[in-house]
Design an enzyme around this catalytic site. Structure first.
Site, PDB file in Angstrom:
ATOM      1  N   SER A 159       0.802  -1.216   0.000  1.00  0.00           N
ATOM      2  CA  SER A 159       0.000   0.000   0.000  1.00  0.00           C
ATOM      3  C   SER A 159       0.840   1.274   0.000  1.00  0.00           C
ATOM      4  O   SER A 159       1.621   1.500  -0.895  1.00  0.00           O
ATOM      5  CB  SER A 159      -0.949  -0.049   1.198  1.00  0.00           C
ATOM      6  OG  SER A 159      -1.836   1.010   1.139  1.00  0.00           O
ATOM      7  N   HIS A 160       0.690   2.069   1.056  1.00  0.00           N
ATOM      8  CA  HIS A 160       1.360   3.368   1.132  1.00  0.00           C
ATOM      9  C   HIS A 160       2.774   3.247   1.689  1.00  0.00           C
ATOM     10  O   HIS A 160       3.468   4.258   1.796  1.00  0.00           O
ATOM     11  CB  HIS A 160       0.541   4.293   2.033  1.00  0.00           C
ATOM     12  CG  HIS A 160       0.288   3.667   3.373  1.00  0.00           C
ATOM     13  ND1 HIS A 160      -0.574   2.608   3.533  1.00  0.00           N
ATOM     14  CD2 HIS A 160       0.822   3.908   4.583  1.00  0.00           C
ATOM     15  CE1 HIS A 160      -0.568   2.239   4.805  1.00  0.00           C
ATOM     16  NE2 HIS A 160       0.262   3.001   5.464  1.00  0.00           N
TER      17      HIS A 160
ATOM     18  N   ASP B 108      -2.567   6.303  -3.535  1.00  0.00           N
ATOM     19  CA  ASP B 108      -1.392   5.709  -2.899  1.00  0.00           C
ATOM     20  C   ASP B 108      -0.796   4.583  -3.730  1.00  0.00           C
ATOM     21  O   ASP B 108      -1.179   4.382  -4.890  1.00  0.00           O
ATOM     22  CB  ASP B 108      -1.757   5.202  -1.503  1.00  0.00           C
ATOM     23  CG  ASP B 108      -2.712   4.022  -1.551  1.00  0.00           C
ATOM     24  OD1 ASP B 108      -3.474   3.922  -2.529  1.00  0.00           O
ATOM     25  OD2 ASP B 108      -2.701   3.192  -0.622  1.00  0.00           O
TER      26      ASP B 108
ATOM     27  N   ASP C 239      -1.141   1.347  -4.004  1.00  0.00           N
ATOM     28  CA  ASP C 239      -1.995   0.364  -4.672  1.00  0.00           C
ATOM     29  C   ASP C 239      -3.340   0.937  -5.117  1.00  0.00           C
ATOM     30  O   ASP C 239      -4.223   0.188  -5.540  1.00  0.00           O
ATOM     31  CB  ASP C 239      -2.223  -0.856  -3.771  1.00  0.00           C
ATOM     32  CG  ASP C 239      -2.894  -0.500  -2.462  1.00  0.00           C
ATOM     33  OD1 ASP C 239      -2.738   0.644  -2.001  1.00  0.00           O
ATOM     34  OD2 ASP C 239      -3.588  -1.366  -1.894  1.00  0.00           O
TER      35      ASP C 239
ATOM     36  N   ASP D 228      -5.879   2.493  -3.576  1.00  0.00           N
ATOM     37  CA  ASP D 228      -7.162   2.449  -2.870  1.00  0.00           C
ATOM     38  C   ASP D 228      -7.422   3.685  -2.016  1.00  0.00           C
ATOM     39  O   ASP D 228      -8.546   3.951  -1.629  1.00  0.00           O
ATOM     40  CB  ASP D 228      -7.314   1.156  -2.042  1.00  0.00           C
ATOM     41  CG  ASP D 228      -6.171   0.906  -1.080  1.00  0.00           C
ATOM     42  OD1 ASP D 228      -5.256   1.749  -1.003  1.00  0.00           O
ATOM     43  OD2 ASP D 228      -6.195  -0.142  -0.402  1.00  0.00           O
ATOM     44  N   ARG D 229      -6.355   4.453  -1.716  1.00  0.00           N
ATOM     45  CA  ARG D 229      -6.574   5.655  -0.901  1.00  0.00           C
ATOM     46  C   ARG D 229      -6.778   6.879  -1.787  1.00  0.00           C
ATOM     47  O   ARG D 229      -6.428   6.865  -2.968  1.00  0.00           O
ATOM     48  CB  ARG D 229      -5.366   5.910  -0.010  1.00  0.00           C
ATOM     49  CG  ARG D 229      -5.128   4.796   0.974  1.00  0.00           C
ATOM     50  CD  ARG D 229      -4.004   5.159   1.910  1.00  0.00           C
ATOM     51  NE  ARG D 229      -3.874   4.117   2.926  1.00  0.00           N
ATOM     52  CZ  ARG D 229      -3.378   4.307   4.122  1.00  0.00           C
ATOM     53  NH1 ARG D 229      -2.964   5.492   4.484  1.00  0.00           N
ATOM     54  NH2 ARG D 229      -3.294   3.318   4.983  1.00  0.00           N
TER      55      ARG D 229
ATOM     56  N   LYS E  16     -11.574  -0.039  -0.744  1.00  0.00           N
ATOM     57  CA  LYS E  16     -11.658   1.401  -0.927  1.00  0.00           C
ATOM     58  C   LYS E  16     -11.050   1.737  -2.285  1.00  0.00           C
ATOM     59  O   LYS E  16     -10.303   0.936  -2.841  1.00  0.00           O
ATOM     60  CB  LYS E  16     -10.970   2.137   0.214  1.00  0.00           C
ATOM     61  CG  LYS E  16      -9.533   1.749   0.485  1.00  0.00           C
ATOM     62  CD  LYS E  16      -9.107   2.380   1.789  1.00  0.00           C
ATOM     63  CE  LYS E  16      -7.637   2.185   2.091  1.00  0.00           C
ATOM     64  NZ  LYS E  16      -7.362   0.874   2.711  1.00  0.00           N
TER      65      LYS E  16
HETATM   66  C1  G16 Z   1      -5.068  -0.373   5.474  1.00  0.00           C
HETATM   67  C2  G16 Z   1      -6.466  -0.842   5.745  1.00  0.00           C
HETATM   68  C3  G16 Z   1      -7.298   0.300   6.227  1.00  0.00           C
HETATM   69  C4  G16 Z   1      -6.657   0.955   7.424  1.00  0.00           C
HETATM   70  C5  G16 Z   1      -5.250   1.376   7.075  1.00  0.00           C
HETATM   71  C6  G16 Z   1      -4.489   1.885   8.283  1.00  0.00           C
HETATM   72  O1  G16 Z   1      -5.081   0.508   4.398  1.00  0.00           O
HETATM   73  O2  G16 Z   1      -7.052  -1.397   4.598  1.00  0.00           O
HETATM   74  O3  G16 Z   1      -8.559  -0.199   6.556  1.00  0.00           O
HETATM   75  O4  G16 Z   1      -7.400   2.064   7.830  1.00  0.00           O
HETATM   76  O5  G16 Z   1      -4.524   0.276   6.596  1.00  0.00           O
HETATM   77  O6  G16 Z   1      -4.375   0.853   9.193  1.00  0.00           O
HETATM   78  P1  G16 Z   1      -3.457   0.996  10.471  1.00  0.00           P
HETATM   79  O7  G16 Z   1      -3.986   2.191  11.203  1.00  0.00           O
HETATM   80  O8  G16 Z   1      -3.628  -0.289  11.209  1.00  0.00           O
HETATM   81  O9  G16 Z   1      -2.042   1.243   9.996  1.00  0.00           O
HETATM   82  P2  G16 Z   1      -4.027   0.356   3.225  1.00  0.00           P
HETATM   83  O10 G16 Z   1      -4.309   1.495   2.309  1.00  0.00           O
HETATM   84  O11 G16 Z   1      -2.688   0.434   3.897  1.00  0.00           O
HETATM   85  O12 G16 Z   1      -4.282  -0.991   2.657  1.00  0.00           O
END
Ligand code: G16
Length: 547
Positions: A116-117, A280, A282, A284-285, A379
């Protein structure tokens, strides 16, 4: 061709977090690590006997190690009995696009390769998650089963075959498995065309509307270019940093005010475009910034809920909405006025899946820059931008005007998140343990920092659809006036621990609404630090990131 059975031993620590297994690239490249985790997934989610042509979708965000991992995953999927595989060209599939492909092709599920990010490159992070046939991230019972399977391994199955040419669209065979390299954008673009009025959006751009979309050298580049520039006629250059790179150009593909600073500065400067957006690693954000006006993800969710009916897909209204617990209560106020239910779930998109599948909600979102709807089970960054564009096209006003009129109608939830990254994990765990004990001593009506306590607890969630219960989802302190402080340890980091402190208070007073958010929350920030002893325990005086 017979599968090869490779002896192995369990490797500890393969417990998926908030969103799949995220580790350093070095960890994934260690002998048997990737193979062990994939075998644990296949053992835990094995298609039932006689499932027939079980299709697995595979794609990732293009980060370092993506292609190698996909070759391994394909061989192992074939050896484990999958009959079909769909792979994005060049190994690319944004997370929402992977969800769309799984749903469009009735696949058994998919492997999404992304951290992801998190930063990429040889010294960066990598990750894998399994999504089920609804296109959504595996629920906790499945991720628990994957972890359990990882601890019971004595072998994994693979094939001895040459690499698949991921750059060439079309069919391929791998042992008994029939595969196809697919255009990563096609199914997703078709879905967006069904949800939004592309003619209206073309007219918006033809009228001179200016969008700046920062793809952060991550996976959304090809999607954003195909949709905004090619399909909707936005001028070339609308999409910046549009070429996916294995190290994201050396940047951190996190669309927040720190890592998308150049976009933010442009949007606050003279001659800013009408809408600034970023996604981001991947895809989704989303980050949404109007000319001179940053819209927090919690507010964006509320404003989209209030205006979604202006896009064709949501014209008949919303069945309900949901937000993660740490997300601000702004959307709750919209739901109350619309007379629809609003659900509060733990952090993690997987918790929205049942609500979406059951038709209880249409829109959902999180403070962590995630917004989505029932069109997929993830998302979706580009979708969020298209919904904002649809609202702007229909209302013919600026982002600032939408924000101001929203706050005038509903009041404003001043909201911020302070992240303290890379803390010593033991120190962070001790802080949370002692804080939980401290909060447990509070009773309703106790006064803290001039406010009366309504509740303090460790958030637990009872899924209203399948009755499953999730505990330990964040410490919260809620006051009678609706102000809140929430503390959580992130479940997505790979180094040390990240403590997230979420702060919020509501106001309907116009002068207070106009106040700067950090100033508006300064007393809660001080109280949060006092209660947790953060500065004293960690020596940190400032958060690493404020969003
Ligand atoms: C993931 C989850 C999200 C979550 C985010 C932050 O997003 O899919 O639901 O809100 O991580 O999670 P944490 O606060 O546990 O770091 P992504 O975009 O990283 O896949």
């Amino acid at each position: 061709m017979s599968p090869i059975r490779v002896p192995t031993r369990p490797i500890p620590g393969m417990k998926p977090g908030t969103s799949g297994l995220r580790k350093r690239v070095q960890d994934f490249r260690a002998p048997h690590y990737l193979e062990n985790f994939l075998q644990a997934v296949f053992d835990a989610v094995r298609p039932p006997e006689g499932f027939g042509a079980a299709t697995l979708v595979i794609g990732g965000d293009g980060r370092y190690f993506n292609r190698e991992a996909i070759q391994t995953a394909l061989r192992m999927a074939a050896a484990n009995g999958f009959a079909r595989a769909l792979v994005g060209r060049d190994g690319l599939l944004s997370t929402p696009a992977a969800s769309a492909v799984i749903r469009a092709h009735g696949a058994f599920g998919g492997l999404i390769l992304s951290a992801s990010h998190n930063p990429g490159g040889p010294d960066g992070d990598f990750g894998i998650k399994f999504n089920g046939s609804n296109g959504g991230p595996a629920p906790e019972k499945v991720t628990d089963a994957i972890h359990a399977a990882s601890l019971a391994l004595d072998h994994y199955l693979t094939l001895d075959t040459p690499d698949v040419d991921l750059g060439r669209l079309g069919p391929f065979a791998l042992g008994e498995l029939q595969g196809e390299v697919i255009d990563p954008v096609a199914d997703y673009l078709a879905l967006m065309r069904r949800l939004f009025d592309f003619d209206a959006l073309q007219r918006l751009f033809a009228g001179g509307f200016r969008l700046a979309f920062d793809a952060m050298h991550a996976v959304t580049g090809p999607y954003a270019t195909a949709i905004f520039e090619q399909a909707l006629g936005a001028p070339p250059g609308t999409v910046r940093n549009g070429r996916p790179l294995p190290d994201f150009g050396g940047h951190h593909p996190d669309p927040n005010l720190v890592h998308a600073r150049a976009l933010y500065d442009e949007m606050m400067g003279p001659d800013a475009p009408d809408l600034g957006a970023a996604s981001d690693g991947d895809g989704d954000r989303n980050l949404i910034i109007g000319r001179g006006c940053f819209v927090s993800p919690s507010d964006s969710l509320a404003m989209l809920a209030a205006n979604a009916h202006l896009a064709p897909a949501y014209a008949r209204g919303l069945a309900g909405v949901a937000r993660s617990m740490p997300t601000s209560g702004a959307v709750d106020r919209v739901a109350a006025r619309l007379g629809i239910p609003c659900y509060e779930t733990p952090t993690g998109w997987k918790f929205f899946g049942n609500l979406l599948d059951a038709g209880r909600i249409t829109l959902c979102g999180e403070e962590s820059a995630g917004t989505g709807s029932d069109h997929v089970r993830e998302k979706d960054g580009v979708w969020a931008v298209l919904l904002w564009l649809s609202v702007l096209a229909a209302r013919r006003c600026s982002v600032t005007e939408i924000a101001r009129s929203h706050w005038a109608a509903y009041g404003r939830n001043h909201y911020t998140r302070h992240d303290h990254e890379d803390l010593d994990a033991d120190v962070a765990r001790a802080l949370m343990r002692d804080l939980a004990a401290r909060l447990a001593t509070l009773a309703p009506g106790d006064r803290l920092g001039g406010r009366a306590v309504r509740l303090s607890d460790d958030f637990a969630y009872l899924d209203p659809v399948d009755g499953s219960r999730s505990t330990g989802q964040g410490l919260r302190l809620v006051f009678e006036d609706g102000a809140r402080i929430v503390w959580r340890l992130s479940g997505t980091g790979t180094v040390g621990a990240t403590l997230r402190v979420y702060l919020e208070r509501y106001t309907a007073d116009p002068a207070d609404i106009a106040q700067d958010t950090q100033a508006a929350l300064a007393d809660l920030v001080a109280l949060a630090d006092e209660l947790s002893g953060l500065a004293a325990r960690t020596g940190r005086s400032e958060p690493s990131v404020i969003t």
